[in-house]
Write an enzyme that holds these catalytic residues in place. Structure first.
Site, PDB file in Angstrom:
ATOM      1  N   GLU A 155      58.160 131.381  86.219  1.00  0.00           N
ATOM      2  CA  GLU A 155      57.962 129.951  86.360  1.00  0.00           C
ATOM      3  C   GLU A 155      57.336 129.572  87.758  1.00  0.00           C
ATOM      4  O   GLU A 155      57.798 129.912  88.915  1.00  0.00           O
ATOM      5  CB  GLU A 155      59.351 129.375  86.143  1.00  0.00           C
ATOM      6  CG  GLU A 155      59.345 127.743  86.437  1.00  0.00           C
ATOM      7  CD  GLU A 155      60.581 127.144  86.289  1.00  0.00           C
ATOM      8  OE1 GLU A 155      61.509 127.710  85.249  1.00  0.00           O
ATOM      9  OE2 GLU A 155      60.822 126.172  86.695  1.00  0.00           O
ATOM     10  N   LYS A 177      70.715 125.137  86.588  1.00  0.00           N
ATOM     11  CA  LYS A 177      69.542 125.781  86.259  1.00  0.00           C
ATOM     12  C   LYS A 177      68.574 125.913  87.322  1.00  0.00           C
ATOM     13  O   LYS A 177      68.221 127.288  87.535  1.00  0.00           O
ATOM     14  CB  LYS A 177      68.912 125.095  85.006  1.00  0.00           C
ATOM     15  CG  LYS A 177      67.928 125.732  84.153  1.00  0.00           C
ATOM     16  CD  LYS A 177      66.484 125.828  84.655  1.00  0.00           C
ATOM     17  CE  LYS A 177      65.274 126.531  84.194  1.00  0.00           C
ATOM     18  NZ  LYS A 177      64.227 126.594  84.712  1.00  0.00           N
ATOM     19  N   ASP A 219      71.930 142.880  86.524  1.00  0.00           N
ATOM     20  CA  ASP A 219      72.308 142.389  85.050  1.00  0.00           C
ATOM     21  C   ASP A 219      72.320 140.657  85.092  1.00  0.00           C
ATOM     22  O   ASP A 219      73.258 140.231  85.561  1.00  0.00           O
ATOM     23  CB  ASP A 219      73.607 142.981  84.560  1.00  0.00           C
ATOM     24  CG  ASP A 219      73.898 142.536  83.128  1.00  0.00           C
ATOM     25  OD1 ASP A 219      73.201 141.526  82.719  1.00  0.00           O
ATOM     26  OD2 ASP A 219      74.900 142.795  82.480  1.00  0.00           O
ATOM     27  N   HIS A 234      54.263 120.701  91.341  1.00  0.00           N
ATOM     28  CA  HIS A 234      53.890 121.500  90.076  1.00  0.00           C
ATOM     29  C   HIS A 234      52.060 121.457  90.040  1.00  0.00           C
ATOM     30  O   HIS A 234      51.554 122.445  89.868  1.00  0.00           O
ATOM     31  CB  HIS A 234      54.360 121.237  88.759  1.00  0.00           C
ATOM     32  CG  HIS A 234      55.893 121.493  88.535  1.00  0.00           C
ATOM     33  ND1 HIS A 234      56.385 121.886  87.348  1.00  0.00           N
ATOM     34  CD2 HIS A 234      56.809 122.031  89.762  1.00  0.00           C
ATOM     35  CE1 HIS A 234      57.552 122.398  87.844  1.00  0.00           C
ATOM     36  NE2 HIS A 234      57.904 122.255  89.003  1.00  0.00           N
TER      37      HIS A 234
HETATM   38  C1  MEV Z   1      63.366 123.482  86.660  1.00  0.00           C
HETATM   39  O1  MEV Z   1      62.993 124.781  86.203  1.00  0.00           O
HETATM   40  C2  MEV Z   1      64.424 123.215  87.407  1.00  0.00           C
HETATM   41  C3  MEV Z   1      64.751 121.702  88.127  1.00  0.00           C
HETATM   42  O2  MEV Z   1      64.879 120.872  86.745  1.00  0.00           O
HETATM   43  C4  MEV Z   1      66.017 121.626  88.554  1.00  0.00           C
HETATM   44  C5  MEV Z   1      66.726 120.328  88.929  1.00  0.00           C
HETATM   45  O3  MEV Z   1      66.232 119.422  88.216  1.00  0.00           O
HETATM   46  O4  MEV Z   1      67.511 120.452  89.903  1.00  0.00           O
HETATM   47  C6  MEV Z   1      63.771 121.160  88.871  1.00  0.00           C
END
Ligand code: MEV
Length: 421
Positions: free
Chosen positions: A78, A263, A279, A377
């Protein structure tokens, strides 16, 4: 030692690492080749191998953890993850991160069913606890030699949809291993003894990925001055602090947001876990189970304002990673990753991983709470397109900046601008 990698080509980066004594010339050749994992090696790792699957392997810079400099290997597909980690770590300087890790204690579970008397079974097991520990230890003399071994036995009576069950936990210090093999062997070896003592029947004998006795913590402070500078003066430092605090509070209050928040943390955590051959499914399972330990799914990081008005961030999560055994030893890139990182123990590796998780989370929250995620991005995407068009160094940066300003970010535009220079 600090090496500015961003502006160099891949080959120049490898040369710089060799020159700095971080990797050998041979290792640079392994990394520089397409697909360092040979088919032969891959076919000994898993079944039915028909090829290998690669990921970009990068180094995150600017990490100072407990006063030590690290170049952190990250394997991830990513965009913005590595850049976000580097940037967040840079903003934490000169102090960097303070991290600590528990002993490498893993839990092995033995499920006992069909017990004539659950409460009596607990008393019987605890009466021979020391004997059970010795029996478990007998099956892993190597672990004992390295100072590890079974440290305790605990019993938990649980109500399941199929009635009462007794779960015996073996607490095992696995030292510098992830520990699954050692713990599973111990759980299997004492299960017959537990059946004999209790009159019950042993079913599952397997480690738990909720490694909550192997927690790692990392902390840092981002000053309001550094935060203001990071927005190039577009926002006051105080405002950025407030915005990140609001973002953190959102995740505390709402599990939908907490899932995305975590995430973002795992973007960094997994990238280091994968790079070092560990792992990542185990780490993911452990992190999310830990996040939900109170019955509500919560964020793994917390933010607060210091007395000086700066932003303090902290993370706590289980990190069951190893430096011995498994892909850490068989995957050539993983071995080089560990060498570059320069960690000596699994606990040290876990501290780096937690620090990267915190940095990654802060990077996402800062971007979301200030300019929004798309601008960053877009800038990175523009830079990648400029490089793909054949531009390098400062030229690539200038083309990317122009495309971002124009709002026309495409391969064709990058080519056009390159031809004009
Ligand atoms: C994207 O891979 C991760 C984000 O969505 C994390 C977040 O919203 O804190 C940008």
């Amino acid at each position: 030692m600090y090496i500015e990698l961003r502006k160099l080509s891949v080959n120049e980066r490898l040369e710089a690492l060799v020159k700095a004594g971080i990797i050998s010339q041979e290792q640079a050749c392994v990394l520089g080749k397409d697909g360092p994992l040979s088919l032969e090696a891959a076919s000994h790792m898993i079944e039915n191998v028909v090829g290998t699957h690669s990921l970009p392997f990068a180094l995150a810079t600017n990490f100072v953890i407990n006063g030590k400099d690290y170049m952190v290997p990250m394997a991830v597909e990513e965009p913005s993850v590595v850049a976000g980690a580097c940037n967040a770590a840079k903003l934490s300087l000169p102090n960097g991160f303070v991290a600590s890790a528990d002993e490498s204690i893993m839990i092995g579970q033995i499920q006992l069913v069909k017990l004539p008397d659950c409460t009596a079974a607990v008393a019987k097991i605890l009466a021979v606890k020391q004997l059970l520990i010795e029996r478990a230890n007998a099956c892993d003399p190597v672990l004992l030699k390295f100072g590890g071994g079974c440290r305790g036995v605990e019993c938990r009576e649980i109500d399941s949809p199929r009635g009462k069950m007794l779960v015996v936990h073996l607490l095992v210090d696995v030292r510098d291993a992830m520990g699954a093999n050692a713990v599973n062997s111990m759980a299997e070896s004492i299960a017959p003894e537990l059946e004999r003592i209790t009159g019950g029947q042993a079913r599952l004998r397997i480690l738990s990925n909720l490694a909550d006795k192997r927690l790692v913590r990392a902390k840092t402070v981002w000053t309001k001055q550094a935060l203001e500078e990071s927005t190039k003066g577009a926002m006051k430092g105080e405002e950025v602090v407030e915005a990140v605090l609001d973002a953190g509070a959102f995740a505390q209050a709402d599990s939908y947001r907490a899932a995305t928040h975590n995430k973002g943390i795992m973007n960094g955590v997994d990238a280091v876990v994968v790079a070092t051959g560990n792992d990542w499914r185990a780490i993911e399972a452990g992190a999310h189970a830990f996040a939900a330990r109170t019955g509500k799914y919560l964020p793994l990081t917390k933010y607060r304002k210091t007395a000086e008005g700066d932003l303090e961030g902290e993370i706590q999560l289980p990190v069951a990673v190893g430096l011995v055994g498994g892909a850490t030893k068989t995957h050539p890139t993983a071995q080089i990753a560990v060498k570059i990182l320069g960690v000596k123990t699994a606990q040290e590796l876990a501290q780096v991983i937690a620090s990267v998780g915190l940095a990654q989370n802060f990077a996402a929250l800062r971007a979301l709470a200030t300019e929004g995620i798309n601008r960053g991005h877009l800038k990175l995407h523009a830079h990648n397109l400029a490089i793909a068009a054949g531009a390098g160094g400062a030229k690539a940066e200038a083309i990317a900046a122009q495309m971002a300003t124009e709002g026309k970010v495409s391969a064709a535009r990058a080519k056009e601008l390159l031809e004009r220079t």
